[in-house]
Design a protein around this motif. Structure first.
Motif, PDB file in Angstrom:
ATOM      1  N   GLN A 174      19.573  23.845 -19.851  1.00 43.90           N
ATOM      2  CA  GLN A 174      18.740  23.843 -18.641  1.00 43.90           C
ATOM      3  C   GLN A 174      17.766  25.020 -18.639  1.00 43.90           C
ATOM      4  O   GLN A 174      16.593  24.858 -18.295  1.00 43.90           O
ATOM      5  CB  GLN A 174      19.617  23.893 -17.388  1.00 43.90           C
ATOM      6  CG  GLN A 174      20.369  22.611 -17.130  1.00 43.90           C
ATOM      7  CD  GLN A 174      21.413  22.745 -16.040  1.00 43.90           C
ATOM      8  OE1 GLN A 174      21.865  23.838 -15.714  1.00 43.90           O
ATOM      9  NE2 GLN A 174      21.821  21.612 -15.478  1.00 43.90           N
ATOM     10  N   LYS A 175      18.235  26.185 -19.038  1.00 44.27           N
ATOM     11  CA  LYS A 175      17.364  27.364 -19.067  1.00 44.27           C
ATOM     12  C   LYS A 175      16.258  27.209 -20.106  1.00 44.27           C
ATOM     13  O   LYS A 175      15.099  27.550 -19.858  1.00 44.27           O
ATOM     14  CB  LYS A 175      18.179  28.626 -19.338  1.00 44.27           C
ATOM     15  CG  LYS A 175      19.019  29.048 -18.155  1.00 44.27           C
ATOM     16  CD  LYS A 175      19.797  30.312 -18.455  1.00 44.27           C
ATOM     17  CE  LYS A 175      20.635  30.706 -17.244  1.00 44.27           C
ATOM     18  NZ  LYS A 175      21.353  31.959 -17.466  1.00 44.27           N
ATOM     19  N   ILE A 176      16.624  26.698 -21.270  1.00 42.05           N
ATOM     20  CA  ILE A 176      15.628  26.503 -22.327  1.00 42.05           C
ATOM     21  C   ILE A 176      14.580  25.482 -21.897  1.00 42.05           C
ATOM     22  O   ILE A 176      13.374  25.689 -22.070  1.00 42.05           O
ATOM     23  CB  ILE A 176      16.312  26.084 -23.654  1.00 42.05           C
ATOM     24  CG1 ILE A 176      17.117  27.255 -24.224  1.00 42.05           C
ATOM     25  CG2 ILE A 176      15.292  25.584 -24.665  1.00 42.05           C
ATOM     26  CD1 ILE A 176      18.014  26.890 -25.397  1.00 42.05           C
ATOM     27  N   VAL A 177      15.026  24.372 -21.319  1.00 43.10           N
ATOM     28  CA  VAL A 177      14.096  23.327 -20.882  1.00 43.10           C
ATOM     29  C   VAL A 177      13.190  23.845 -19.765  1.00 43.10           C
ATOM     30  O   VAL A 177      11.979  23.568 -19.758  1.00 43.10           O
ATOM     31  CB  VAL A 177      14.856  22.045 -20.460  1.00 43.10           C
ATOM     32  CG1 VAL A 177      13.926  21.033 -19.802  1.00 43.10           C
ATOM     33  CG2 VAL A 177      15.548  21.422 -21.677  1.00 43.10           C
ATOM     34  N   THR A 178      13.747  24.620 -18.854  1.00 42.90           N
ATOM     35  CA  THR A 178      12.928  25.223 -17.794  1.00 42.90           C
ATOM     36  C   THR A 178      11.851  26.124 -18.394  1.00 42.90           C
ATOM     37  O   THR A 178      10.680  26.065 -17.997  1.00 42.90           O
ATOM     38  CB  THR A 178      13.812  26.015 -16.813  1.00 42.90           C
ATOM     39  OG1 THR A 178      14.779  25.128 -16.247  1.00 42.90           O
ATOM     40  CG2 THR A 178      12.995  26.650 -15.702  1.00 42.90           C
TER      41      THR A 178
END
Length: 153
Positions: A10-14
């Motif tokens: 989720q952090k990477i995609v954000t």
């Protein structure tokens, strides 16, 4: 560990969405990077519902998506669509994520499955006891002994 993978994804995609925000909407690269990012999160979430033998293939799919994302982000950086700093941060996180997935995959492959006995495929294997039927071997040995003693007489 699976919760960690989801949160990390989720952090990477954000971050990918943040750094691609400045790419023109008309540029195909923006949408290709974002599509792969969404694929990454979909497959990462799917890891929780898979049996161990299927997780290995899912991890390979995720690794393939990460490889494609790294390539797309590098191309966008070289084309000055994304800053070098942002590209290196996101690609660094993707590479750390690869390490985590490889470790997880390795750990799970060691834990999953049934270990067969060395004698499992022998014809005289007794499945109910988990061992070979030694009596058959003794019968064959006694038969050979009796055949030799008959030949002497």
């Amino acid at each position: 560990m699976d919760n960690y993978i989801i949160k990390k994804t989720q952090k990477i995609v954000t971050a990918i969405y943040f750094i691609t925000e400045f790419i023109k909407d008309s540029d195909f690269m923006k949408w290709e990077i974002r599509e792969e990012a969404v694929n990454l999160i979909s497959h990462s979430i799917g890891l929780n519902s898979l049996i161990p033998i299927e997780k290995d293939n899912a991890c390979k799919t995720i690794l393939s998506i990460i490889e494609k994302l790294n390539s797309l982000i590098m191309t966008a950086q070289l084309s000055s669509m994304i800053s070098s700093m942002n590209a290196s941060i996101v690609m660094g996180e993707l590479n750390l994520f690869v390490d985590v997935l490889n470790k997880k995959s390795s750990e799970e492959s060691n834990l999953s499955g049934y270990i067969l006995s060395d004698r499992f495929f022998e014809d005289d294997y007794d499945f109910s006891k988990g061992r070979g039927q030694d009596n058959i071997e003794n019968i064959h040995k006694n038969q050979i002994k009796s055949d030799k003693s008959e030949q002497k007489n």
